[in-house]
Design a protein around this motif. Structure first.
Motif, short mmCIF file in Angstrom:
data_model
loop_
_atom_site.label_atom_id
_atom_site.label_comp_id
_atom_site.label_asym_id
_atom_site.label_seq_id
_atom_site.Cartn_x
_atom_site.Cartn_y
_atom_site.Cartn_z
N ASP A 64 0.84 -1.21 0.00
CA ASP A 64 0.00 0.00 0.00
C ASP A 64 0.87 1.26 0.00
OD1 ASP A 64 -2.31 -1.54 0.02
OD2 ASP A 64 -2.65 -1.31 2.18
N ASP A 65 1.93 1.25 0.79
CA ASP A 65 2.85 2.40 0.83
C ASP A 65 3.53 2.59 -0.52
OD1 ASP A 65 2.18 2.73 3.51
OD2 ASP A 65 4.05 1.83 4.26
N MET A 66 3.93 1.48 -1.15
CA MET A 66 4.58 1.54 -2.46
C MET A 66 3.63 2.12 -3.51
SD MET A 66 6.48 -2.18 -2.16
CE MET A 66 6.98 -2.32 -3.87
N LEU A 67 2.38 1.67 -3.48
CA LEU A 67 1.38 2.21 -4.41
C LEU A 67 1.18 3.70 -4.17
CD1 LEU A 67 -1.32 -0.63 -4.28
CD2 LEU A 67 0.28 -0.16 -6.14
N GLY A 68 1.16 4.09 -2.90
CA GLY A 68 0.95 5.49 -2.56
C GLY A 68 2.04 6.40 -3.10
N ILE A 69 3.26 5.89 -3.18
CA ILE A 69 4.38 6.68 -3.71
C ILE A 69 4.07 7.15 -5.13
CG2 ILE A 69 6.77 6.50 -4.53
CD1 ILE A 69 7.32 4.73 -2.05
N ALA A 146 2.04 -9.71 -25.98
CA ALA A 146 0.70 -9.54 -26.56
C ALA A 146 0.12 -8.17 -26.26
CB ALA A 146 -0.23 -10.65 -26.07
N GLY A 147 0.94 -7.14 -26.40
CA GLY A 147 0.48 -5.78 -26.19
C GLY A 147 0.38 -5.34 -24.73
N VAL A 148 0.84 -6.18 -23.83
CA VAL A 148 0.81 -5.86 -22.40
C VAL A 148 2.25 -5.60 -21.93
CG1 VAL A 148 0.21 -6.70 -20.08
CG2 VAL A 148 -1.23 -7.30 -22.04
N ARG A 149 2.44 -4.50 -21.23
CA ARG A 149 3.74 -4.18 -20.64
C ARG A 149 3.85 -4.90 -19.30
NH1 ARG A 149 7.76 -1.94 -22.88
NH2 ARG A 149 8.03 -0.10 -21.62
N MET A 150 4.98 -5.58 -19.09
CA MET A 150 5.18 -6.37 -17.87
C MET A 150 6.50 -6.00 -17.21
SD MET A 150 3.98 -10.14 -18.98
CE MET A 150 2.37 -10.44 -19.66
N MET A 151 6.46 -5.99 -15.89
CA MET A 151 7.65 -5.71 -15.10
C MET A 151 7.51 -6.48 -13.78
SD MET A 151 8.73 -2.25 -13.03
CE MET A 151 9.14 -1.15 -14.35
N ALA A 152 8.63 -6.70 -13.13
CA ALA A 152 8.61 -7.30 -11.80
C ALA A 152 9.31 -6.38 -10.81
CB ALA A 152 9.28 -8.67 -11.79
N LEU A 153 8.75 -6.36 -9.62
CA LEU A 153 9.35 -5.66 -8.48
C LEU A 153 9.75 -6.70 -7.44
CD1 LEU A 153 6.58 -2.98 -7.73
CD2 LEU A 153 8.66 -2.64 -9.06
N TYR A 154 10.62 -6.31 -6.55
CA TYR A 154 10.87 -7.15 -5.38
C TYR A 154 9.55 -7.35 -4.65
CZ TYR A 154 15.96 -6.83 -5.72
OH TYR A 154 17.25 -6.93 -6.13
N HIS A 155 9.33 -8.54 -4.16
CA HIS A 155 8.13 -8.81 -3.36
C HIS A 155 8.21 -7.98 -2.08
CE1 HIS A 155 5.12 -10.91 -1.02
NE2 HIS A 155 4.74 -11.55 -2.11
N PRO A 156 7.11 -7.37 -1.66
CA PRO A 156 7.16 -6.58 -0.42
C PRO A 156 7.70 -7.36 0.78
CG PRO A 156 5.12 -6.13 -1.59
CD PRO A 156 5.81 -7.25 -2.33
N LEU A 173 9.20 1.72 -9.31
CA LEU A 173 7.88 2.31 -9.08
C LEU A 173 7.67 3.53 -9.97
CD1 LEU A 173 7.71 2.02 -5.20
CD2 LEU A 173 6.29 0.76 -6.84
N LEU A 174 8.70 4.36 -10.05
CA LEU A 174 8.58 5.57 -10.88
C LEU A 174 8.42 5.21 -12.35
CD1 LEU A 174 11.18 7.83 -9.06
CD2 LEU A 174 8.69 7.85 -8.82
N ALA A 175 9.04 4.12 -12.79
CA ALA A 175 8.87 3.67 -14.18
C ALA A 175 7.43 3.21 -14.42
CB ALA A 175 9.86 2.55 -14.49
N ILE A 176 6.82 2.57 -13.42
CA ILE A 176 5.42 2.17 -13.53
C ILE A 176 4.54 3.41 -13.64
CG2 ILE A 176 3.48 1.10 -12.29
CD1 ILE A 176 5.65 -0.85 -11.10
N GLU A 177 4.83 4.41 -12.83
CA GLU A 177 4.07 5.66 -12.87
C GLU A 177 4.15 6.30 -14.26
OE1 GLU A 177 3.55 9.48 -9.96
OE2 GLU A 177 5.62 8.92 -10.46
#
Length: 188
Positions: A64-69, A146-156, A173-177
């Protein structure tokens, strides 16, 4: 294709693998069923199994904190897991358990039609992005499927175990934003 409700009902009654024998609750997934972004973890932990919702323990608070950033919260994203039932002692879900359950995630993805998929941790990334995914090497890299952008983050949960990795997660996170902004720009 089933509706969200039909898929949820089928999933809640699932007995396809041995994880059904020890679960308290099926953890189907939560969030905005019209979101352009899907977050995928590996499977529920103890708190998730008790509450029937993904990412509700300490790792969920960090998520939740990561999303909030980046200006997101659970009302703006969809969160699911590879497996919908808790593996005993929070062990990694076994390949046959993942295979038994992956159809539910595929159906969720088909209903959601996300533009971005973010895998939370190594297990999800190996299942969704590529089997040879190495989280320390490949986190934050974009992949297109298939037209979807995918990335992985470290698991919380991994970030809670090794807080030094949080600094590596901020640029991801900033790249996702930024990717979300691009998507919003093309939708206007």
């Amino acid at each position: 294709m089933p509706s969200w409700e039909e898929l949820r009902e089928t999933c809640l009654a699932c007995q396809k693998c041995r994880l059904a024998e020890t679960r308290t609750n099926v953890v189907f997934g939560v969030g905005n069923e019209n979101s352009p972004i899907l977050f995928i973890g590996e499977g529920p932990g103890e708190q998730e199994d008790l509450k029937g919702e993904p990412f509700v323990g300490r790792a969920g608070k960090l998520l939740d904190d990561m999303l909030g950033i980046i200006g997101l919260d659970r009302t703006k994203v969809y969160i699911a897991n590879i497996v919908k039932c808790r593996p005993p002692q929070n062990r990694d879900p076994l390949p046959d358990e993942q295979e038994a359950c992956i159809g539910y995630l595929r159906a969720q993805t088909a209903l959601l039609r996300p533009k971005i998929i973010v895998c939370l941790g190594r297990i999800a990334a190996m299942k969704i992005i590529t089997p040879d995914f190495h989280i320390t090497r490949d986190h934050g890299k974009w992949y297109d499927r298939a037209g979807v952008r995918m990335m992985a983050l470290y698991h919380p949960a991994a970030l809670l175990r090794d807080p030094r990795r949080k600094a590596e997660t901020l640029p991801d996170l900033l790249a996702i934003e930024e990717e979300l902004k691009k998507i919003a720009g093309t939708a206007e």
